[in-house]
Design an enzyme around this catalytic site. Structure first.
Site, mmCIF file in Angstrom:
data_model
loop_
_atom_site.group_PDB
_atom_site.id
_atom_site.type_symbol
_atom_site.label_atom_id
_atom_site.label_comp_id
_atom_site.label_asym_id
_atom_site.label_seq_id
_atom_site.Cartn_x
_atom_site.Cartn_y
_atom_site.Cartn_z
ATOM 1 N N GLY A 167 -35.530 -30.001 9.731
ATOM 2 C CA GLY A 167 -34.576 -31.460 9.564
ATOM 3 C C GLY A 167 -34.333 -32.732 8.588
ATOM 4 C CB SER A 168 -36.078 -34.834 7.262
ATOM 5 O OG SER A 168 -37.281 -33.063 6.483
#
Length: 205
Positions: A167-168
């Site tokens: 996630g990013s």
């Protein structure tokens, strides 16, 4: 299928746990096996082919979450959720001038506060001397950013430049020659790393 570097660090312990649990408590073994399969799927690294059309291409898979002016430059950001490919790619061809790690928070990557998150900034000088900055930004669950490049490296458009665990967000800060009107995607639009053109200025191509 290819996988991003580091996948073994997460996948192997889970699969070993699944093998042991299969003899002790089979339902737990099944759950761990599913988790291991998810980890492999998350670290998938599919082939990508840059488009023939000119323009700055997306550094990440996901949805466009940021389009804003910052002084005389424009930033385009792409939020990667847990289902997206997390291998990042070069938006343009050029030379890496600098790679800088900046410690910070771990707020959700889609929030405004994420601008203060931990990040790696990659400065690239394009073939015509135009300057780009690609930012790999950690999210709430992403604790490691893995750049693949260093100062002096030559990049071709669409080359792999790094990945972020779980996630990013990935941004590209365009040169001053670009205006908001040169951005050809909209907020919420789905894009693919190394393939989707996000900005185009005819005078630069």
């Amino acid at each position: 299928m290819k996988f991003a570097p580091g996948y073994r660090r997460f996948a192997l312990p889970v699969f070993l746990g699944a093998a042991v649990a299969a003899f002790v408590f089979p339902p737990a073994g099944f759950v761990l096996l599913a988790v291991g399969a998810f980890v492999l799927w998350f670290f998938r690294d599919p082939e990508r082919t840059p488009p023939n059309e000119p323009g700055v291409i997306s550094p990440a898979d996901g949805r466009v979450s940021v389009i804003r002016e910052e002084g005389d430059r424009v930033r385009v950001g792409v939020f990667m959720n847990v289902t997206d490919v997390h291998v990042n790619r070069a938006p343009v061809s050029g030379e890496v001038r600098d790679v800088t790690h900046r410690p910070g928070a771990h707020k959700p990557a889609f929030s405004k506060d994420s601008d203060r998150n931990e990040r790696v900034d990659i400065e690239v000088v394009g073939e015509r001397g135009d300057e780009y900055e690609i930012s790999l930004i950690a999210g709430a669950f992403a604790r490691r950013i893995h750049p693949y490049v260093s100062s002096g490296d030559e990049l071709a458009r669409g080359d792999k430049i790094g990945h972020i665990d779980f996630g990013s967000r990935a941004d590209v800060l365009l040169p001053p020659e670009f205006g908001v009107e040169d951005v050809v995607v909209e907020k919420g639009e789905s894009v693919r790393a190394g393939e989707t053109v996000v900005a185009r200025r005819v005078s630069l191509y």
